[in-house]
Design a protein around this motif. Sequence first.
Motif, PDB file in Angstrom:
ATOM      1  N   GLY A   1     -45.490 -57.575 -94.279  1.00 55.45           N
ATOM      2  CA  GLY A   1     -46.652 -57.760 -93.419  1.00 55.45           C
ATOM      3  C   GLY A   1     -46.335 -57.485 -91.967  1.00 55.45           C
ATOM      4  N   ALA A   2     -45.163 -57.941 -91.507  1.00 55.25           N
ATOM      5  CA  ALA A   2     -44.778 -57.716 -90.114  1.00 55.25           C
ATOM      6  C   ALA A   2     -44.651 -56.237 -89.800  1.00 55.25           C
ATOM      7  CB  ALA A   2     -43.462 -58.439 -89.818  1.00 55.25           C
ATOM      8  N   VAL A   3     -44.214 -55.457 -90.786  1.00 57.93           N
ATOM      9  CA  VAL A   3     -44.015 -54.018 -90.575  1.00 57.93           C
ATOM     10  C   VAL A   3     -45.331 -53.262 -90.611  1.00 57.93           C
ATOM     11  CG1 VAL A   3     -42.965 -51.937 -91.557  1.00 57.93           C
ATOM     12  CG2 VAL A   3     -41.660 -54.064 -91.462  1.00 57.93           C
ATOM     13  N   THR A   4     -46.251 -53.667 -91.482  1.00 54.16           N
ATOM     14  CA  THR A   4     -47.427 -52.834 -91.756  1.00 54.16           C
ATOM     15  C   THR A   4     -48.748 -53.377 -91.232  1.00 54.16           C
ATOM     16  OG1 THR A   4     -47.722 -53.906 -93.914  1.00 54.16           O
ATOM     17  CG2 THR A   4     -46.357 -51.924 -93.847  1.00 54.16           C
ATOM     18  N   LEU A   5     -48.933 -54.691 -91.177  1.00 57.04           N
ATOM     19  CA  LEU A   5     -50.255 -55.232 -90.875  1.00 57.04           C
ATOM     20  C   LEU A   5     -50.684 -54.962 -89.444  1.00 57.04           C
ATOM     21  CD1 LEU A   5     -50.122 -58.638 -92.772  1.00 57.04           C
ATOM     22  CD2 LEU A   5     -51.322 -56.558 -93.434  1.00 57.04           C
ATOM     23  N   ARG A   6     -49.751 -54.807 -88.528  1.00 55.74           N
ATOM     24  CA  ARG A   6     -50.116 -54.478 -87.146  1.00 55.74           C
ATOM     25  C   ARG A   6     -50.699 -53.069 -87.050  1.00 55.74           C
ATOM     26  NH1 ARG A   6     -48.066 -57.826 -83.154  1.00 55.74           N
ATOM     27  NH2 ARG A   6     -46.544 -59.372 -83.864  1.00 55.74           N
ATOM     28  N   MET A   7     -50.219 -52.183 -87.918  1.00 61.33           N
ATOM     29  CA  MET A   7     -50.653 -50.781 -87.836  1.00 61.33           C
ATOM     30  C   MET A   7     -51.995 -50.554 -88.519  1.00 61.33           C
ATOM     31  SD  MET A   7     -47.020 -48.804 -88.389  1.00 61.33           S
ATOM     32  CE  MET A   7     -46.537 -49.690 -89.870  1.00 61.33           C
TER      33      MET A   7
ATOM     34  N   LYS B   1     -62.955 -57.986 -92.429  1.00 63.02           N
ATOM     35  CA  LYS B   1     -63.334 -56.719 -93.047  1.00 63.02           C
ATOM     36  C   LYS B   1     -64.189 -55.876 -92.110  1.00 63.02           C
ATOM     37  CE  LYS B   1     -64.682 -54.917 -97.547  1.00 63.02           C
ATOM     38  NZ  LYS B   1     -65.169 -55.256 -98.909  1.00 63.02           N
ATOM     39  N   ASN B   2     -64.890 -56.523 -91.188  1.00 60.87           N
ATOM     40  CA  ASN B   2     -65.706 -55.809 -90.199  1.00 60.87           C
ATOM     41  C   ASN B   2     -64.910 -55.430 -88.961  1.00 60.87           C
ATOM     42  OD1 ASN B   2     -67.745 -56.248 -91.965  1.00 60.87           O
ATOM     43  ND2 ASN B   2     -68.873 -57.699 -90.714  1.00 60.87           N
ATOM     44  N   GLY B   3     -63.600 -55.641 -88.990  1.00 69.91           N
ATOM     45  CA  GLY B   3     -62.760 -55.337 -87.840  1.00 69.91           C
ATOM     46  C   GLY B   3     -62.233 -56.605 -87.204  1.00 69.91           C
ATOM     47  N   LEU B   4     -61.143 -56.458 -86.486  1.00 70.99           N
ATOM     48  CA  LEU B   4     -60.490 -57.616 -85.876  1.00 70.99           C
ATOM     49  C   LEU B   4     -61.301 -58.219 -84.743  1.00 70.99           C
ATOM     50  CD1 LEU B   4     -56.753 -56.482 -85.575  1.00 70.99           C
ATOM     51  CD2 LEU B   4     -57.711 -58.106 -87.202  1.00 70.99           C
ATOM     52  N   PHE B   5     -62.034 -57.382 -84.010  1.00 68.50           N
ATOM     53  CA  PHE B   5     -62.562 -57.813 -82.723  1.00 68.50           C
ATOM     54  C   PHE B   5     -63.575 -58.942 -82.848  1.00 68.50           C
ATOM     55  CE2 PHE B   5     -61.400 -53.304 -81.692  1.00 68.50           C
ATOM     56  CZ  PHE B   5     -60.264 -53.649 -80.988  1.00 68.50           C
ATOM     57  N   MET B   6     -64.392 -58.936 -83.919  1.00 64.51           N
ATOM     58  CA  MET B   6     -65.389 -59.991 -84.045  1.00 64.51           C
ATOM     59  C   MET B   6     -64.721 -61.346 -84.233  1.00 64.51           C
ATOM     60  SD  MET B   6     -68.604 -60.366 -86.617  1.00 64.51           S
ATOM     61  CE  MET B   6     -67.638 -60.590 -88.096  1.00 64.51           C
ATOM     62  N   ALA B   7     -63.739 -61.421 -85.155  1.00 64.59           N
ATOM     63  CA  ALA B   7     -63.053 -62.694 -85.392  1.00 64.59           C
ATOM     64  C   ALA B   7     -62.253 -63.124 -84.171  1.00 64.59           C
ATOM     65  CB  ALA B   7     -62.140 -62.575 -86.609  1.00 64.59           C
ATOM     66  N   GLU B   8     -61.593 -62.163 -83.527  1.00 61.01           N
ATOM     67  CA  GLU B   8     -60.762 -62.508 -82.372  1.00 61.01           C
ATOM     68  C   GLU B   8     -61.597 -62.908 -81.165  1.00 61.01           C
ATOM     69  OE1 GLU B   8     -58.003 -59.313 -81.705  1.00 61.01           O
ATOM     70  OE2 GLU B   8     -56.561 -60.227 -83.089  1.00 61.01           O
ATOM     71  N   ALA B   9     -62.842 -62.430 -81.090  1.00 60.39           N
ATOM     72  CA  ALA B   9     -63.704 -62.796 -79.968  1.00 60.39           C
ATOM     73  C   ALA B   9     -64.032 -64.279 -79.963  1.00 60.39           C
ATOM     74  CB  ALA B   9     -64.997 -61.977 -80.011  1.00 60.39           C
ATOM     75  N   PHE B  10     -63.846 -64.940 -81.105  1.00 62.09           N
ATOM     76  CA  PHE B  10     -64.138 -66.373 -81.188  1.00 62.09           C
ATOM     77  C   PHE B  10     -62.875 -67.202 -81.371  1.00 62.09           C
ATOM     78  CE2 PHE B  10     -67.966 -64.117 -82.411  1.00 62.09           C
ATOM     79  CZ  PHE B  10     -68.864 -64.653 -81.507  1.00 62.09           C
ATOM     80  N   GLY B  11     -61.718 -66.587 -81.102  1.00 62.71           N
ATOM     81  CA  GLY B  11     -60.490 -67.353 -81.021  1.00 62.71           C
ATOM     82  C   GLY B  11     -59.546 -67.230 -82.187  1.00 62.71           C
ATOM     83  N   ALA B  12     -59.931 -66.513 -83.248  1.00 62.20           N
ATOM     84  CA  ALA B  12     -59.044 -66.366 -84.399  1.00 62.20           C
ATOM     85  C   ALA B  12     -58.016 -65.269 -84.129  1.00 62.20           C
ATOM     86  CB  ALA B  12     -59.853 -66.023 -85.652  1.00 62.20           C
ATOM     87  N   SER B  13     -56.826 -65.430 -84.678  1.00 69.85           N
ATOM     88  CA  SER B  13     -55.798 -64.394 -84.589  1.00 69.85           C
ATOM     89  C   SER B  13     -55.893 -63.513 -85.831  1.00 69.85           C
ATOM     90  CB  SER B  13     -54.406 -65.018 -84.495  1.00 69.85           C
ATOM     91  OG  SER B  13     -53.410 -64.029 -84.653  1.00 69.85           O
ATOM     92  N   GLY B  14     -56.332 -62.285 -85.655  1.00 72.85           N
ATOM     93  CA  GLY B  14     -56.502 -61.387 -86.788  1.00 72.85           C
ATOM     94  C   GLY B  14     -55.210 -61.124 -87.528  1.00 72.85           C
ATOM     95  N   LEU B  15     -54.130 -60.923 -86.797  1.00 75.04           N
ATOM     96  CA  LEU B  15     -52.844 -60.643 -87.431  1.00 75.04           C
ATOM     97  C   LEU B  15     -52.369 -61.843 -88.248  1.00 75.04           C
ATOM     98  CD1 LEU B  15     -50.397 -58.808 -87.869  1.00 75.04           C
ATOM     99  CD2 LEU B  15     -49.427 -59.732 -85.745  1.00 75.04           C
ATOM    100  N   ARG B  16     -52.523 -63.051 -87.699  1.00 77.86           N
ATOM    101  CA  ARG B  16     -52.105 -64.244 -88.435  1.00 77.86           C
ATOM    102  C   ARG B  16     -52.903 -64.400 -89.720  1.00 77.86           C
ATOM    103  NH1 ARG B  16     -53.391 -69.510 -89.354  1.00 77.86           N
ATOM    104  NH2 ARG B  16     -55.372 -69.318 -88.259  1.00 77.86           N
ATOM    105  N   LEU B  17     -54.222 -64.188 -89.649  1.00 77.71           N
ATOM    106  CA  LEU B  17     -55.056 -64.345 -90.840  1.00 77.71           C
ATOM    107  C   LEU B  17     -54.739 -63.277 -91.892  1.00 77.71           C
ATOM    108  CD1 LEU B  17     -58.471 -65.235 -89.196  1.00 77.71           C
ATOM    109  CD2 LEU B  17     -56.924 -66.766 -90.399  1.00 77.71           C
TER     110      LEU B  17
END
Length: 584
Positions: free
Chosen positions: A97-103, A185-201
Amino acid sequence: MHMRRIGLILFLVLLALLPLLPSFYITMGSYIGLFSLVALGLVLLTGVTGLTSFGQAAFMGLGAYTSAVLTTMFSMSPWLALLVALVLTIGVALILGAVTLRMGGHYLPLATIAWGISLYFLFGSLPDLGGQTGLSDIPALSIFGVELHDERFYYYLIWLVCLAAMWGTVNLLDSREGRAIRALKNGLFMAEAFGASGLRLKTVVFVYSAILACVSGWLYAHMQRFVNPSPFGINIGIEFLFMITIGGAGNIWGAVIGATLVTLLKTTLQGVLPKIIGQTGNFESIVFGVMIIMVLQWMRGGVWVFIERFLPPRPDKPAGGSSDLPVRSQPQRGEPLLKVDAIRKEFGGLVAVKNVSFEVFAGEIVGLIGPNGAGKSTTFNLISGELPRTDGDIYLRDEKISGLRPPKIARRGLSRTFQHVKLISGMTVIENVMLGAYLRTRDGLFSAGLRLNRRVEERVAAEAAKQLTRVGLGDSMYVPAGSLPLGKQRIVEIARALCADPILLLLDEPAAGLRYKEKQELAKLLENLRSEGLSVLIVEHDMEFLMNLVDRIVVMEFGRKLAEGLPHEIRSNPEVLEAYLGGV
């Protein structure tokens, strides 16, 4: 009694009665349970989160081989071997996950294909692992020193684990973390805009799906008492994806339905097709390929969606009680709140925002206007952290927020809507709004999975209902968000942003798609928010709507600030008239 509950009871009764049938059916039922467990992880990973993995069979093999080696070569207890297998699986999943999920993109599927192929050849090549022949004489599971050899025991154990995983997954998805996971699934930005860490999830979901596959492999090894590489190859990983595609990737019951259909059909076809064709071979793969095409063409949600049409809708859970979530203290009216200082954004050779500066003070509404392509939305995205700036600084109150990721900016009290509506269409309106309260509670994964967060969820639902009533959508709480017209979807976004209890609200074209009366109601809502002390920065193209609402206006053209002033000053500014209103 509700029909869905009756269906669940009938399913459990069928599971309980299956062991009364001949041994063949018990074995098939056990296999279906094992595969359902792996497919359940894929439903969460692929169907819900939008991450594709071909390596679930490899994780299953990791669990099976780890337990096989430790119990046969080192005489370790199978239960202790399970703990070692889980630790090893979590470590491997974290590294992958550390290698691939960021990309993102295609890197995760490619990495899991490579992982699956590598582990398959590793199992088949090492002499200590038995090569292609495998390992035999794996001890049976035992309880209090008594070995259990009855296949019915394994059947019940497998399904007990599978049903527990399904229950925990349902609870997880219906929680604070689950709503953020569904937003990915709709992209990281919506979840992260409300404080969630997309990479962690993403990492949590990836590790969770690997754990389910590992447990399935452990059960498989001790049920069979023999392992070899064949059941853990990349072709089996693809087969698991077949299961959730055919069963329904968006629902946990799709895992069970897909595992049942594929397992039974594969067994039947392997006996029938060689007789029809006159030679042996993996001809069932051709049938599966045709089935996938048919499902994607006529039943994209899988068989479960077809079944769900005949089931009554889920009963609404009224949002009773009162909201007592923590409330943020608003700044004093007139206090400097947002300072944009010579912000600049370059995309290669294109300068989208050129050294723009302006301020927003507490308790006022500021409009940001300009022709299409002026850089307004880019400026919004720089303020919210969605885009990294090239130069300049942004301050919220006295704290520099430029350079921070959206979750950290959201924690400081900034909330936003989007130019293109970002709602989770399959979730109800109230569930979408509850996502906005992500930072206002602290219940985690374990409390959600064990359903220990019911009181917190009631408080969040009450807060979401309060905000929906506030914006005039109290009657639409329990309908799917995707069924609302575009204008109302924009109002839902505002309610979701308000649910975050912000000190600064960024609205990106909130009046787009609204009718005249709806615009009047929106203007009244924003005026009420201003009277309550909330500050708003708004991008809008409807000049009539904006001029009668805002306290000050900032005008942009070609990425630069053209003018700034009171509405009547901007209305009569010759440069603005020329650039924005065509010189009228």
